[in-house]
Design a protein around this motif. Structure first.
Motif, PDB file in Angstrom:
ATOM      1  N   UNK A   1      -1.917   0.227  10.296  1.00  0.00           N
ATOM      2  CA  UNK A   1      -0.980   1.369  10.890  1.00  0.00           C
ATOM      3  C   UNK A   1       0.284   1.633  10.513  1.00  0.00           C
ATOM      4  N   UNK A   2       1.004   0.280   9.750  1.00  0.00           N
ATOM      5  CA  UNK A   2       2.890   0.860   9.541  1.00  0.00           C
ATOM      6  C   UNK A   2       2.321   0.921   7.775  1.00  0.00           C
ATOM      7  N   UNK A   3       1.207   0.792   7.612  1.00  0.00           N
ATOM      8  CA  UNK A   3       1.258   1.548   6.422  1.00  0.00           C
ATOM      9  C   UNK A   3       0.486   2.803   5.881  1.00  0.00           C
ATOM     10  N   UNK A   4       0.813   3.896   7.061  1.00  0.00           N
ATOM     11  CA  UNK A   4      -0.273   5.119   7.412  1.00  0.00           C
ATOM     12  C   UNK A   4      -1.676   5.179   8.280  1.00  0.00           C
ATOM     13  N   UNK A   5      -2.577   3.873   8.428  1.00  0.00           N
ATOM     14  CA  UNK A   5      -3.152   4.733   9.543  1.00  0.00           C
ATOM     15  C   UNK A   5      -2.546   4.798  10.486  1.00  0.00           C
ATOM     16  N   UNK A   6      -3.681   6.080  11.257  1.00  0.00           N
ATOM     17  CA  UNK A   6      -3.550   6.411  12.115  1.00  0.00           C
ATOM     18  C   UNK A   6      -4.254   5.599  14.003  1.00  0.00           C
ATOM     19  N   UNK A   7      -3.457   6.187  14.879  1.00  0.00           N
ATOM     20  CA  UNK A   7      -4.544   5.063  15.995  1.00  0.00           C
ATOM     21  C   UNK A   7      -5.770   5.508  15.767  1.00  0.00           C
ATOM     22  N   UNK A   8      -6.424   6.629  16.058  1.00  0.00           N
ATOM     23  CA  UNK A   8      -8.057   7.197  16.118  1.00  0.00           C
ATOM     24  C   UNK A   8      -8.919   5.806  14.819  1.00  0.00           C
ATOM     25  N   UNK A   9      -8.294   6.092  13.627  1.00  0.00           N
ATOM     26  CA  UNK A   9      -9.016   5.158  12.432  1.00  0.00           C
ATOM     27  C   UNK A   9      -8.731   3.310  13.347  1.00  0.00           C
ATOM     28  N   UNK A  10      -8.119   3.179  13.280  1.00  0.00           N
ATOM     29  CA  UNK A  10      -7.558   1.532  13.680  1.00  0.00           C
ATOM     30  C   UNK A  10      -8.327   1.413  15.064  1.00  0.00           C
TER      31      UNK A  10
ATOM     32  N   UNK B   1       0.811  -0.849  -0.481  1.00  0.00           N
ATOM     33  CA  UNK B   1       0.133   0.235  -0.307  1.00  0.00           C
ATOM     34  C   UNK B   1       1.080   1.343  -0.241  1.00  0.00           C
ATOM     35  N   UNK B   2       0.151   2.151  -0.777  1.00  0.00           N
ATOM     36  CA  UNK B   2       1.354   3.506  -0.716  1.00  0.00           C
ATOM     37  C   UNK B   2       0.903   4.292   0.673  1.00  0.00           C
ATOM     38  N   UNK B   3       1.580   4.347   0.898  1.00  0.00           N
ATOM     39  CA  UNK B   3       1.602   5.373   2.902  1.00  0.00           C
ATOM     40  C   UNK B   3       0.891   6.587   2.471  1.00  0.00           C
ATOM     41  N   UNK B   4       1.024   7.262   1.638  1.00  0.00           N
ATOM     42  CA  UNK B   4       0.138   9.318   1.474  1.00  0.00           C
ATOM     43  C   UNK B   4      -1.163   8.450   0.876  1.00  0.00           C
ATOM     44  N   UNK B   5      -1.347   7.712   0.330  1.00  0.00           N
ATOM     45  CA  UNK B   5      -2.672   6.979  -0.027  1.00  0.00           C
ATOM     46  C   UNK B   5      -3.301   6.538   1.044  1.00  0.00           C
ATOM     47  N   UNK B   6      -2.820   5.425   2.234  1.00  0.00           N
ATOM     48  CA  UNK B   6      -3.589   4.944   3.543  1.00  0.00           C
ATOM     49  C   UNK B   6      -3.873   6.152   4.483  1.00  0.00           C
ATOM     50  N   UNK B   7      -2.840   7.243   4.392  1.00  0.00           N
ATOM     51  CA  UNK B   7      -3.110   8.495   5.378  1.00  0.00           C
ATOM     52  C   UNK B   7      -3.432  10.058   4.745  1.00  0.00           C
ATOM     53  N   UNK B   8      -3.764   9.525   3.498  1.00  0.00           N
ATOM     54  CA  UNK B   8      -5.185  10.293   3.193  1.00  0.00           C
ATOM     55  C   UNK B   8      -6.579   9.813   3.633  1.00  0.00           C
ATOM     56  N   UNK B   9      -6.720   8.389   3.177  1.00  0.00           N
ATOM     57  CA  UNK B   9      -7.944   7.723   3.297  1.00  0.00           C
ATOM     58  C   UNK B   9      -8.381   7.574   4.948  1.00  0.00           C
ATOM     59  N   UNK B  10      -7.438   7.229   5.852  1.00  0.00           N
ATOM     60  CA  UNK B  10      -7.421   7.287   7.193  1.00  0.00           C
ATOM     61  C   UNK B  10      -6.276   7.068   8.162  1.00  0.00           C
ATOM     62  N   UNK B  11      -5.935   8.213   7.768  1.00  0.00           N
ATOM     63  CA  UNK B  11      -4.736   8.790   8.484  1.00  0.00           C
ATOM     64  C   UNK B  11      -5.116  10.282   9.312  1.00  0.00           C
ATOM     65  N   UNK B  12      -4.215  10.665  10.048  1.00  0.00           N
ATOM     66  CA  UNK B  12      -4.661  11.459  11.265  1.00  0.00           C
ATOM     67  C   UNK B  12      -4.840  12.534  10.615  1.00  0.00           C
ATOM     68  N   UNK B  13      -4.984  13.152   9.388  1.00  0.00           N
ATOM     69  CA  UNK B  13      -5.765  14.098   9.112  1.00  0.00           C
ATOM     70  C   UNK B  13      -6.946  13.980   8.166  1.00  0.00           C
ATOM     71  N   UNK B  14      -7.284  12.686   7.975  1.00  0.00           N
ATOM     72  CA  UNK B  14      -7.876  12.293   7.685  1.00  0.00           C
ATOM     73  C   UNK B  14      -9.684  12.862   7.885  1.00  0.00           C
ATOM     74  N   UNK B  15     -10.272  13.238   9.163  1.00  0.00           N
ATOM     75  CA  UNK B  15     -11.247  13.920   9.419  1.00  0.00           C
ATOM     76  C   UNK B  15     -11.811  12.272  10.041  1.00  0.00           C
ATOM     77  N   UNK B  16     -13.216  12.732  10.539  1.00  0.00           N
ATOM     78  CA  UNK B  16     -14.982  12.108  10.044  1.00  0.00           C
ATOM     79  C   UNK B  16     -14.597  11.434   9.466  1.00  0.00           C
ATOM     80  N   UNK B  17     -14.494  12.122   7.976  1.00  0.00           N
ATOM     81  CA  UNK B  17     -14.038  10.616   6.890  1.00  0.00           C
ATOM     82  C   UNK B  17     -13.891   9.163   6.878  1.00  0.00           C
ATOM     83  N   UNK B  18     -12.783   9.373   7.603  1.00  0.00           N
ATOM     84  CA  UNK B  18     -11.395   8.571   7.651  1.00  0.00           C
ATOM     85  C   UNK B  18     -12.117   6.620   8.809  1.00  0.00           C
TER      86      UNK B  18
END
Length: 187
Positions: A123-132, A80-97
């Motif tokens: 998580x290693x691929x870029x998802x944040x703790x809240x999303x997990x 998985x691409x880290x920036x894509x995962x981050x945008x989808x379910x990362x720290x800055x993805x907000x409520x949508x993530x």
């Protein structure tokens, strides 16, 4: 040794050997030996040997599933691409993530041997703790497989719908709480 590092984005970390015998194993071993002693005392040697045989049979069934889950957790960050995962379910993805993570958790048909390694890999691929937290909570509270196959089969539909609707916002709320906690003290 197995590593969950995103090799493409992160340099290889210094490897530290994992301890086979640690505190948690010793506690588990203590409870196991106490249980074995109780079975020997109450039910005798034959029953204790039956339990050992059942245990190794179950281990034979679970070991391949656990190995596959660990493999998924190790390879997912590389696929998985880290920036894509981050945008989808990362720290800055907000409520949508958080909603996406909860919905993905609800849609996963497997048990913990699939869900927890996926959460670790994401998580290693870029998802944040809240999303997990939302992902695992969505799997636990909203699992469609369990709801459709088991709950609707055995429980009155109004009870299932009431439970499901009451639980629907919980994974997102837990994800928000987890994000608030990690802002104060990173996990």
């Amino acid at each position: 040794m197995l590593s969950l590092k995103n090799i493409a984005a992160d340099p290889p970390a210094e490897r530290h050997p994992r301890k086979v015998i640690d505190g948690s194993l010793l506690v588990l071993l203590g409870f196991t030996l106490a249980g074995a002693a109780a079975v020997l005392w109450i039910a005798g040697v034959a029953r204790a040997l039956d339990i050992i045989a059942e245990t190794f049979g179950l281990l034979g069934i679970l070991a391949p599933k656990i190995a596959a889950g660990i493999y998924i957790a190790a390879t997912l960050p590389m696929l998985l691409l880290r920036d894509r995962v981050g945008r989808l379910i990362g720290q800055e993805s907000g409520l949508r993530g958080l909603a996406v993570a909860a919905a993905c958790g609800a849609a996963i048909p497997g048990g913990p041997m699939m869900t927890f390694p996926l959460a670790a890999g994401l998580t290693v691929a870029g998802a944040d703790f809240g999303a997990m937290v939302a992902f695992v909570s969505g799997w636990s509270l909203l699992g469609l497989n369990r709801t459709l196959i088991w709950e609707f089969s055995f429980l009155p539909s109004h009870l299932v719908w009431t439970r499901y609707l009451l639980c629907l916002p919980v994974p997102v709320l837990l994800g928000l709480v987890a994000r608030a906690i990690t802002r104060r003290r990173p996990v």
